[in-house]
Design a protein around this motif. Structure first.
Motif, PDB file in Angstrom:
ATOM      1  N   MET A   1       0.842  -1.278  -0.122  1.00  0.00           N
ATOM      2  CA  MET A   1       0.401   0.034   0.164  1.00  0.00           C
ATOM      3  C   MET A   1       1.003   1.269   0.145  1.00  0.00           C
ATOM      4  SD  MET A   1      -3.832  -0.481   1.523  1.00  0.00           S
ATOM      5  CE  MET A   1      -3.926  -2.314   1.528  1.00  0.00           C
ATOM      6  N   GLY A   2       2.169   1.370   0.403  1.00  0.00           N
ATOM      7  CA  GLY A   2       3.504   2.076   0.099  1.00  0.00           C
ATOM      8  C   GLY A   2       2.877   4.063   0.153  1.00  0.00           C
ATOM      9  N   ASP A   3       3.913   4.611  -0.532  1.00  0.00           N
ATOM     10  CA  ASP A   3       4.122   5.945  -0.730  1.00  0.00           C
ATOM     11  C   ASP A   3       2.567   6.214  -0.871  1.00  0.00           C
ATOM     12  OD1 ASP A   3       4.557   7.863  -1.264  1.00  0.00           O
ATOM     13  OD2 ASP A   3       6.647   6.983  -2.580  1.00  0.00           O
ATOM     14  N   LYS A   4       2.201   7.341  -0.255  1.00  0.00           N
ATOM     15  CA  LYS A   4       0.982   8.056  -0.388  1.00  0.00           C
ATOM     16  C   LYS A   4       0.889   9.167  -1.223  1.00  0.00           C
ATOM     17  CE  LYS A   4      -1.368   8.204   4.217  1.00  0.00           C
ATOM     18  NZ  LYS A   4      -1.513   8.736   5.291  1.00  0.00           N
ATOM     19  N   GLN A   5       2.079   9.683  -2.184  1.00  0.00           N
ATOM     20  CA  GLN A   5       2.190   9.960  -3.794  1.00  0.00           C
ATOM     21  C   GLN A   5       2.210   9.701  -4.587  1.00  0.00           C
ATOM     22  OE1 GLN A   5       5.770  12.886  -2.724  1.00  0.00           O
ATOM     23  NE2 GLN A   5       5.180  14.010  -4.697  1.00  0.00           N
ATOM     24  N   LEU A   6       2.752   8.135  -4.441  1.00  0.00           N
ATOM     25  CA  LEU A   6       3.092   7.607  -5.917  1.00  0.00           C
ATOM     26  C   LEU A   6       1.374   6.907  -5.847  1.00  0.00           C
ATOM     27  CD1 LEU A   6       5.030   6.101  -7.579  1.00  0.00           C
ATOM     28  CD2 LEU A   6       4.963   4.403  -6.146  1.00  0.00           C
ATOM     29  N   PHE A   7       1.312   6.811  -4.649  1.00  0.00           N
ATOM     30  CA  PHE A   7      -0.499   5.925  -4.823  1.00  0.00           C
ATOM     31  C   PHE A   7      -1.417   7.527  -5.827  1.00  0.00           C
ATOM     32  CE2 PHE A   7      -5.248   5.970  -3.676  1.00  0.00           C
ATOM     33  CZ  PHE A   7      -5.437   4.218  -4.677  1.00  0.00           C
ATOM     34  N   HIS A   8      -1.170   8.749  -5.388  1.00  0.00           N
ATOM     35  CA  HIS A   8      -1.790   9.778  -5.713  1.00  0.00           C
ATOM     36  C   HIS A   8      -1.973   9.924  -7.390  1.00  0.00           C
ATOM     37  CE1 HIS A   8      -3.950  11.919  -2.521  1.00  0.00           C
ATOM     38  NE2 HIS A   8      -3.244  11.377  -2.283  1.00  0.00           N
ATOM     39  N   GLN A   9      -0.451  10.150  -7.480  1.00  0.00           N
ATOM     40  CA  GLN A   9       0.532  10.097  -8.899  1.00  0.00           C
ATOM     41  C   GLN A   9       0.041   8.819  -9.844  1.00  0.00           C
ATOM     42  OE1 GLN A   9       4.428   9.922  -8.822  1.00  0.00           O
ATOM     43  NE2 GLN A   9       4.588  12.349  -8.480  1.00  0.00           N
ATOM     44  N   LEU A  32      -7.022  10.764   0.626  1.00  0.00           N
ATOM     45  CA  LEU A  32      -7.048   8.659   1.071  1.00  0.00           C
ATOM     46  C   LEU A  32      -7.960   8.975   2.210  1.00  0.00           C
ATOM     47  CD1 LEU A  32      -3.221   7.737   0.068  1.00  0.00           C
ATOM     48  CD2 LEU A  32      -5.215   8.080  -1.263  1.00  0.00           C
ATOM     49  N   HIS A  33      -8.758   7.906   2.418  1.00  0.00           N
ATOM     50  CA  HIS A  33      -9.510   7.229   3.387  1.00  0.00           C
ATOM     51  C   HIS A  33      -9.229   6.297   4.163  1.00  0.00           C
ATOM     52  CE1 HIS A  33     -12.432   9.043   5.786  1.00  0.00           C
ATOM     53  NE2 HIS A  33     -13.447   7.710   5.734  1.00  0.00           N
ATOM     54  N   GLY A  34      -7.844   6.118   4.362  1.00  0.00           N
ATOM     55  CA  GLY A  34      -7.532   4.827   5.063  1.00  0.00           C
ATOM     56  C   GLY A  34      -7.717   4.024   3.372  1.00  0.00           C
ATOM     57  N   SER A  35      -6.898   2.273   3.944  1.00  0.00           N
ATOM     58  CA  SER A  35      -6.983   1.246   3.006  1.00  0.00           C
ATOM     59  C   SER A  35      -6.917   0.011   4.438  1.00  0.00           C
ATOM     60  CB  SER A  35      -5.313   1.507   2.902  1.00  0.00           C
ATOM     61  OG  SER A  35      -4.495   1.441   4.145  1.00  0.00           O
ATOM     62  N   PHE A  36      -6.959  -0.974   4.302  1.00  0.00           N
ATOM     63  CA  PHE A  36      -7.158  -2.631   4.634  1.00  0.00           C
ATOM     64  C   PHE A  36      -6.833  -3.499   3.722  1.00  0.00           C
ATOM     65  CE2 PHE A  36     -11.545  -1.499   3.075  1.00  0.00           C
ATOM     66  CZ  PHE A  36     -11.598  -2.405   2.680  1.00  0.00           C
ATOM     67  N   LYS A  37      -6.257  -4.790   4.326  1.00  0.00           N
ATOM     68  CA  LYS A  37      -6.810  -5.818   3.694  1.00  0.00           C
ATOM     69  C   LYS A  37      -8.441  -6.465   3.926  1.00  0.00           C
ATOM     70  CE  LYS A  37      -3.282  -9.065   2.737  1.00  0.00           C
ATOM     71  NZ  LYS A  37      -1.831  -9.354   2.440  1.00  0.00           N
ATOM     72  N   SER A  38      -8.568  -7.086   3.133  1.00  0.00           N
ATOM     73  CA  SER A  38      -9.179  -7.881   2.372  1.00  0.00           C
ATOM     74  C   SER A  38      -9.695  -9.111   3.257  1.00  0.00           C
ATOM     75  CB  SER A  38     -10.450  -8.429   0.861  1.00  0.00           C
ATOM     76  OG  SER A  38     -10.955  -9.138   1.184  1.00  0.00           O
ATOM     77  N   GLN A  39     -10.636  -9.241   3.895  1.00  0.00           N
ATOM     78  CA  GLN A  39     -10.148 -10.467   5.041  1.00  0.00           C
ATOM     79  C   GLN A  39     -10.193 -12.078   3.099  1.00  0.00           C
ATOM     80  OE1 GLN A  39     -12.196 -10.699   8.043  1.00  0.00           O
ATOM     81  NE2 GLN A  39     -10.961  -8.976   9.768  1.00  0.00           N
TER      82      GLN A  39
END
Length: 122
Positions: A1-9, A32-39
């Motif tokens: 899920m890493g780098d927020k700036q990279l995700f925005h780009q 960005l409003h969070g992240s999680f891993k799907s069970q």
């Protein structure tokens, strides 16, 4: 899920090339409003909140169906057969799945119909 700036780009590129996959209000911006891993599938899911409406959306890899009902390549054939009104229970049987598979296919079919309806309004 890493780098927020990279995700925005990355997301900016996706929005530019495929605007039909996003609500029009995304043009006013998002956070960005969070992240999680799907069970269910073990998939990383990002969430964004639109600045214009405050609505929150989940972003997932496109190889997964809505509600993580399965992978697109697994559900594709079942959805094709639904076009010919094959019963959901028969699909579960033919594809060697349990009754919950038919629920996933039903949800996927509903999501596709909603998407087609929205596209027809554009």
């Amino acid at each position: 899920m890493g780098d927020k700036q990279l995700f925005h780009q990355y997301l900016a590129e996706i929005i530019e090339y495929h605007p039909e996959n996003f609500p029009p209000e995304i043009e006013a911006g998002y956070v960005l409003h969070g992240s999680f891993k799907s069970q269910k599938m073990g998939v990383p899911i990002r969430r964004i909140r639109l600045k214009a409406t405050q609505e929150v959306y989940q972003l997932r890899p496109s190889i997964f169906m809505p509600y993580l009902a399965g992978k697109t390549n697994e559900v594709e054939k079942a959805l094709y057969l639904r076009r010919f009104e094959s019963p959901y229970e028969a699909l579960a049987y033919v594809f060697g799945r349990n009754a919950m598979y038919s629920v996933g296919v039903r949800r996927a079919g509903w999501a596709v119909s909603q998407w087609e309806e929205q596209r027809s309004k554009m």
